[in-house]
Design a protein around this motif. Structure first.
Motif, PDB file in Angstrom:
ATOM      1  N   GLU A 100     -13.363  19.011   7.064  1.00  0.00           N
ATOM      2  CA  GLU A 100     -14.891  18.900   6.935  1.00  0.00           C
ATOM      3  C   GLU A 100     -15.654  17.418   7.095  1.00  0.00           C
ATOM      4  O   GLU A 100     -15.214  16.407   6.801  1.00  0.00           O
ATOM      5  CB  GLU A 100     -15.338  19.242   5.480  1.00  0.00           C
ATOM      6  CG  GLU A 100     -16.975  19.403   5.404  1.00  0.00           C
ATOM      7  CD  GLU A 100     -17.380  19.829   3.985  1.00  0.00           C
ATOM      8  OE1 GLU A 100     -18.418  19.703   3.617  1.00  0.00           O
ATOM      9  OE2 GLU A 100     -16.413  20.155   2.989  1.00  0.00           O
ATOM     10  N   GLY A 101     -16.400  17.442   8.310  1.00  0.00           N
ATOM     11  CA  GLY A 101     -16.877  16.027   8.600  1.00  0.00           C
ATOM     12  C   GLY A 101     -16.083  15.349   9.525  1.00  0.00           C
ATOM     13  O   GLY A 101     -15.976  14.155   9.431  1.00  0.00           O
ATOM     14  N   LEU A 102     -14.847  16.123   9.977  1.00  0.00           N
ATOM     15  CA  LEU A 102     -14.156  15.502  10.987  1.00  0.00           C
ATOM     16  C   LEU A 102     -14.781  14.496  11.956  1.00  0.00           C
ATOM     17  O   LEU A 102     -14.354  13.625  12.231  1.00  0.00           O
ATOM     18  CB  LEU A 102     -13.133  16.403  11.573  1.00  0.00           C
ATOM     19  CG  LEU A 102     -12.180  15.899  12.557  1.00  0.00           C
ATOM     20  CD1 LEU A 102     -11.025  15.061  11.775  1.00  0.00           C
ATOM     21  CD2 LEU A 102     -11.290  17.087  13.169  1.00  0.00           C
ATOM     22  N   PHE A 103     -15.888  15.068  12.701  1.00  0.00           N
ATOM     23  CA  PHE A 103     -16.544  14.293  13.730  1.00  0.00           C
ATOM     24  C   PHE A 103     -17.478  13.247  13.226  1.00  0.00           C
ATOM     25  O   PHE A 103     -18.264  12.846  14.278  1.00  0.00           O
ATOM     26  CB  PHE A 103     -16.954  15.028  14.628  1.00  0.00           C
ATOM     27  CG  PHE A 103     -15.849  16.437  15.084  1.00  0.00           C
ATOM     28  CD1 PHE A 103     -14.935  15.827  16.371  1.00  0.00           C
ATOM     29  CD2 PHE A 103     -15.925  17.547  14.801  1.00  0.00           C
ATOM     30  CE1 PHE A 103     -14.171  16.609  16.569  1.00  0.00           C
ATOM     31  CE2 PHE A 103     -14.786  18.602  15.390  1.00  0.00           C
ATOM     32  CZ  PHE A 103     -14.066  18.161  16.215  1.00  0.00           C
ATOM     33  N   LEU A 104     -17.843  13.247  12.028  1.00  0.00           N
ATOM     34  CA  LEU A 104     -18.590  12.339  11.385  1.00  0.00           C
ATOM     35  C   LEU A 104     -18.101  11.061  10.976  1.00  0.00           C
ATOM     36  O   LEU A 104     -18.891  10.195  10.486  1.00  0.00           O
ATOM     37  CB  LEU A 104     -19.597  13.128  10.493  1.00  0.00           C
ATOM     38  CG  LEU A 104     -20.102  14.427  11.028  1.00  0.00           C
ATOM     39  CD1 LEU A 104     -21.097  15.170   9.995  1.00  0.00           C
ATOM     40  CD2 LEU A 104     -21.003  14.146  12.202  1.00  0.00           C
ATOM     41  N   ARG A 136     -22.711   7.651   6.080  1.00  0.00           N
ATOM     42  CA  ARG A 136     -23.199   6.546   6.512  1.00  0.00           C
ATOM     43  C   ARG A 136     -22.466   5.158   5.690  1.00  0.00           C
ATOM     44  O   ARG A 136     -21.743   4.232   6.228  1.00  0.00           O
ATOM     45  CB  ARG A 136     -24.487   6.195   6.938  1.00  0.00           C
ATOM     46  CG  ARG A 136     -24.893   4.837   7.884  1.00  0.00           C
ATOM     47  CD  ARG A 136     -26.321   4.882   8.046  1.00  0.00           C
ATOM     48  NE  ARG A 136     -26.749   5.748   9.194  1.00  0.00           N
ATOM     49  CZ  ARG A 136     -27.483   7.009   8.978  1.00  0.00           C
ATOM     50  NH1 ARG A 136     -27.617   7.328   7.660  1.00  0.00           N
ATOM     51  NH2 ARG A 136     -27.510   7.638  10.031  1.00  0.00           N
ATOM     52  N   ARG A 137     -22.602   5.419   4.306  1.00  0.00           N
ATOM     53  CA  ARG A 137     -22.083   4.634   3.361  1.00  0.00           C
ATOM     54  C   ARG A 137     -20.557   4.438   3.595  1.00  0.00           C
ATOM     55  O   ARG A 137     -20.103   3.540   3.684  1.00  0.00           O
ATOM     56  CB  ARG A 137     -22.376   4.972   1.926  1.00  0.00           C
ATOM     57  CG  ARG A 137     -24.023   4.736   1.691  1.00  0.00           C
ATOM     58  CD  ARG A 137     -24.256   5.347   0.464  1.00  0.00           C
ATOM     59  NE  ARG A 137     -25.630   5.239   0.067  1.00  0.00           N
ATOM     60  CZ  ARG A 137     -26.485   4.108  -0.546  1.00  0.00           C
ATOM     61  NH1 ARG A 137     -25.436   3.024  -0.772  1.00  0.00           N
ATOM     62  NH2 ARG A 137     -27.687   4.267  -0.669  1.00  0.00           N
ATOM     63  N   GLU A 138     -19.937   5.861   3.711  1.00  0.00           N
ATOM     64  CA  GLU A 138     -18.727   5.971   3.801  1.00  0.00           C
ATOM     65  C   GLU A 138     -18.162   5.344   5.129  1.00  0.00           C
ATOM     66  O   GLU A 138     -17.087   4.549   5.109  1.00  0.00           O
ATOM     67  CB  GLU A 138     -17.933   7.439   3.842  1.00  0.00           C
ATOM     68  CG  GLU A 138     -18.323   8.002   2.331  1.00  0.00           C
ATOM     69  CD  GLU A 138     -17.813   9.540   2.581  1.00  0.00           C
ATOM     70  OE1 GLU A 138     -17.264   9.809   3.314  1.00  0.00           O
ATOM     71  OE2 GLU A 138     -17.868  10.188   1.407  1.00  0.00           O
ATOM     72  N   VAL A 146     -19.484   2.752   6.821  1.00  0.00           N
ATOM     73  CA  VAL A 146     -19.601   1.201   6.719  1.00  0.00           C
ATOM     74  C   VAL A 146     -18.320   0.716   5.753  1.00  0.00           C
ATOM     75  O   VAL A 146     -17.859  -0.097   6.075  1.00  0.00           O
ATOM     76  CB  VAL A 146     -21.058   0.789   6.075  1.00  0.00           C
ATOM     77  CG1 VAL A 146     -20.975  -0.645   5.573  1.00  0.00           C
ATOM     78  CG2 VAL A 146     -22.125   1.073   7.074  1.00  0.00           C
ATOM     79  N   ALA A 147     -18.061   1.615   4.919  1.00  0.00           N
ATOM     80  CA  ALA A 147     -16.901   0.861   3.823  1.00  0.00           C
ATOM     81  C   ALA A 147     -15.729   1.296   4.814  1.00  0.00           C
ATOM     82  O   ALA A 147     -14.605   0.406   4.702  1.00  0.00           O
ATOM     83  CB  ALA A 147     -16.768   2.112   2.859  1.00  0.00           C
ATOM     84  N   ASN A 148     -15.513   2.301   5.542  1.00  0.00           N
ATOM     85  CA  ASN A 148     -14.327   2.509   6.416  1.00  0.00           C
ATOM     86  C   ASN A 148     -14.125   1.631   7.531  1.00  0.00           C
ATOM     87  O   ASN A 148     -13.232   0.894   7.782  1.00  0.00           O
ATOM     88  CB  ASN A 148     -14.331   3.879   6.858  1.00  0.00           C
ATOM     89  CG  ASN A 148     -14.035   5.113   5.972  1.00  0.00           C
ATOM     90  OD1 ASN A 148     -13.478   4.821   4.798  1.00  0.00           O
ATOM     91  ND2 ASN A 148     -14.608   6.043   6.084  1.00  0.00           N
ATOM     92  N   ILE A 149     -15.425   1.267   8.060  1.00  0.00           N
ATOM     93  CA  ILE A 149     -15.242   0.073   9.301  1.00  0.00           C
ATOM     94  C   ILE A 149     -15.051  -1.095   8.577  1.00  0.00           C
ATOM     95  O   ILE A 149     -14.147  -2.113   9.133  1.00  0.00           O
ATOM     96  CB  ILE A 149     -16.645   0.118   9.961  1.00  0.00           C
ATOM     97  CG1 ILE A 149     -16.574   1.518  10.777  1.00  0.00           C
ATOM     98  CG2 ILE A 149     -16.731  -1.195  10.774  1.00  0.00           C
ATOM     99  CD1 ILE A 149     -18.134   1.431  11.424  1.00  0.00           C
TER     100      ILE A 149
END
Length: 500
Positions: A434-438, A267-269, A271-274
């Motif tokens: 890994e985590g592609l859909f997240l 979720r932190r990532e 938010v950072a990406n968005i």
């Protein structure tokens, strides 16, 4: 000072043991006393009858005091444990051999005497003439003069001399033996009980140590293999079941904690990406608007239209990203629930082709469909599945080079229809899957848009109880596959399990 559970159990056990041993000793002493009284009274039950039959205590004139006292003295001298009394028909004492001042009663209750004469069960206790409240075993016989009732011969079988002797010797020794027996039995039982408690509570102490050392932030004590441990088997004792249940709970908590930690990091990532995705178009939008404001007088109409077009394009990107983020929030917080219905999947794919036809032609990308002959209708939420296909096509179109192609295939697989969508783009590196859909991801160090859209796809299918997979197809780039149920019952079952 606080006591541990084992100490409290041991203390309660010791107290109960002491009470039980004391009660048992009292019952034993009481039982022995009653048995002794029954034996004494049983052996001497007819003593008064023999005395009355063999001795003349009364004549026609009434009581013979001299003969009575002499006889009573001789009997009590031969057997000091007996005391002999003569009672009138009302129970009043009219003759005795007691020393002066030792007689405490003038009247004896005749009810026990009558019960003895009627053959009631022994022992039967009667009044002790030398005590105000004492009761002792006795023997009694009726006396008659000229065939008329004249009173009773009342023989106390355990005299004062017997009581004094018992108090000095026998009772004291019996009490000492009883106390020593109680102490020895209590000590042995206490040792056995404490040993048993130690053995019984040892698993509980081990479990207590395990619980006290459990740290959810640290590494789990039990290795995890990705699957939860089996539930505790039946047939064990309660502590073993509790231990197995705790270890099962510990493993689940550790797994859930790691999942929450991972989700928090993702979720932190996100938010950072968005924030990064928003910063770039907003900065571009701000720059072109500022340019229009500062250089409005010097710009040509063509430059002004170009700057406005770029600003509008960046504004659409920001709006689309905000819309996707709002949609994801609604999906993840349960504001959207699938409404299941039957619809032809081939018609939906044709609608998606028409939606992207112009964009694909502009990028010189070919859209291809491969339908099996017997593909029928599927059961799902039409609007949500349309969103899934739209996001997948949009993601594929943006990452397929000019002259490439995007292909979708529909193949029946039992109660499901398998949907496969692939492109001829660069694909996705193995270390980014890994985590592609997240979360959004990057390729070759450059950010790749569409991660948020893939997350929305994953969540929509998750609400249906379905999953999407990234697969490998020879000669293709990024390839995704998921399945949709054919019948309504299967669709409802999967959706219900997903929501439960």
């Amino acid at each position: 000072m606080k006591l541990t559970l084992t100490q409290r159990l041991s203390l309660v056990f010791a107290l109960l043991l002491l009470v039980c041993c004391g009660t048992s000793a009292w019952l034993q002493v009481r039982s022995n006393q009653m048995h002794e009284l029954e034996v004494v009274q049983g052996l001497s039950r007819d003593l008064a009858q023999h005395i009355a039959r063999d001795t003349q205590l009364m004549d026609a004139n009434g009581l013979m005091p001299g003969a009575l006292r002499e006889l009573f003295s001789q009997l009590m001298l031969v057997n000091p444990s007996v005391e002999v009394y003569l009672l009138d028909p009302t129970g009043r004492i009219v003759g005795n051999a007691a020393p002066e001042g030792r007689l405490r009663r003038e009247q004896v209750d005749l009810a026990p005497v009558q019960r003895l004469l009627d053959g009631a069960a022994l022992p039967i206790l009667g009044d002790d003439p030398r005590s105000l409240d004492g009761r002792k075993v006795f023997s009694a016989a009726p006396l008659k003069v000229n065939g008329q009732p004249a009173g009773y011969l009342y023989v106390v079988l355990l005299s004062e001399e017997h009581d004094r002797f018992a108090e000095r010797g026998a009772t004291s020794a019996a009490l000492n033996i009883a106390l020593w027996s109680i102490g020895l039995v209590a000590l042995l039982c206490l040792i056995a009980g404490l040993t048993a408690f130690a053995l019984i509570t040892r698993p509980l102490r081990k479990l207590t140590d395990t619980v006290s050392q459990f740290d959810i932030d640290g590494a789990p004590s039990a290795p995890t293999t990705g699957a939860p441990p089996p539930p505790p088997a039946e047939g064990h004792d309660e502590i073993a079941v509790l231990d197995a249940t705790f270890r099962h709970m510990q493993s689940r908590l550790s797994e859930q904690w790691r999942s929450l930690t991972r989700q928090d990091q993702e979720r932190r990532e996100l938010v950072a990406n968005i924030s990064h995705d928003l910063r770039t178009p907003l900065a571009s939008l701000h720059g072109y608007l500022e340019t229009l404001q500062l250089k409005d007088a010097s710009l040509t109409p063509e430059e002004r239209r170009r700057y406005l077009g770029i600003a509008l394009d960046q504004s659409r990107k920001v709006g689309g990203l905000a819309q996707s983020l709002l949609e994801l929030v609604r999906l993840e917080h349960g504001f959207v629930q699938p409404v299941l219905e039957r619809f032809p999947l081939t018609d939906l794919v044709q609608d998606i082709f028409q939606k992207f036809e112009l964009s694909a032609e502009a990028r010189h990308v070919q859209l291809k469909a491969s339908f099996a002959p017997n593909v029928g209708a599927v059961c799902a939420d039409l609007g949500l599945i349309e969103r899934v296909l739209t996001n997948l096509f949009d993601n594929a179109l943006r990452h397929t080079p000019e002259g490439g192609e995007i292909e979708i295939g529909l193949v029946p697989q039992g109660p499901m229809v398998e949907v496969t969508l692939s492109d001829s783009g660069p694909g996705i590196a193995a270390d980014l899957r890994e985590g592609l859909f997240l979360r959004p991801f990057t390729i070759g160090g450059a950010r790749r848009d569409g991660g948020l859209g893939l997350r929305i796809v994953h969540r929509i299918l998750q609400l249906h109880g379905l999953e999407i997979r990234l697969i490998e197809l020879p000669g293709r780039g990024a390839s995704f596959r998921f399945s949709l149920p054919v019948d309504l019952a299967t669709a409802q079952h999967k959706a219900t399990r997903a929501q439960g």
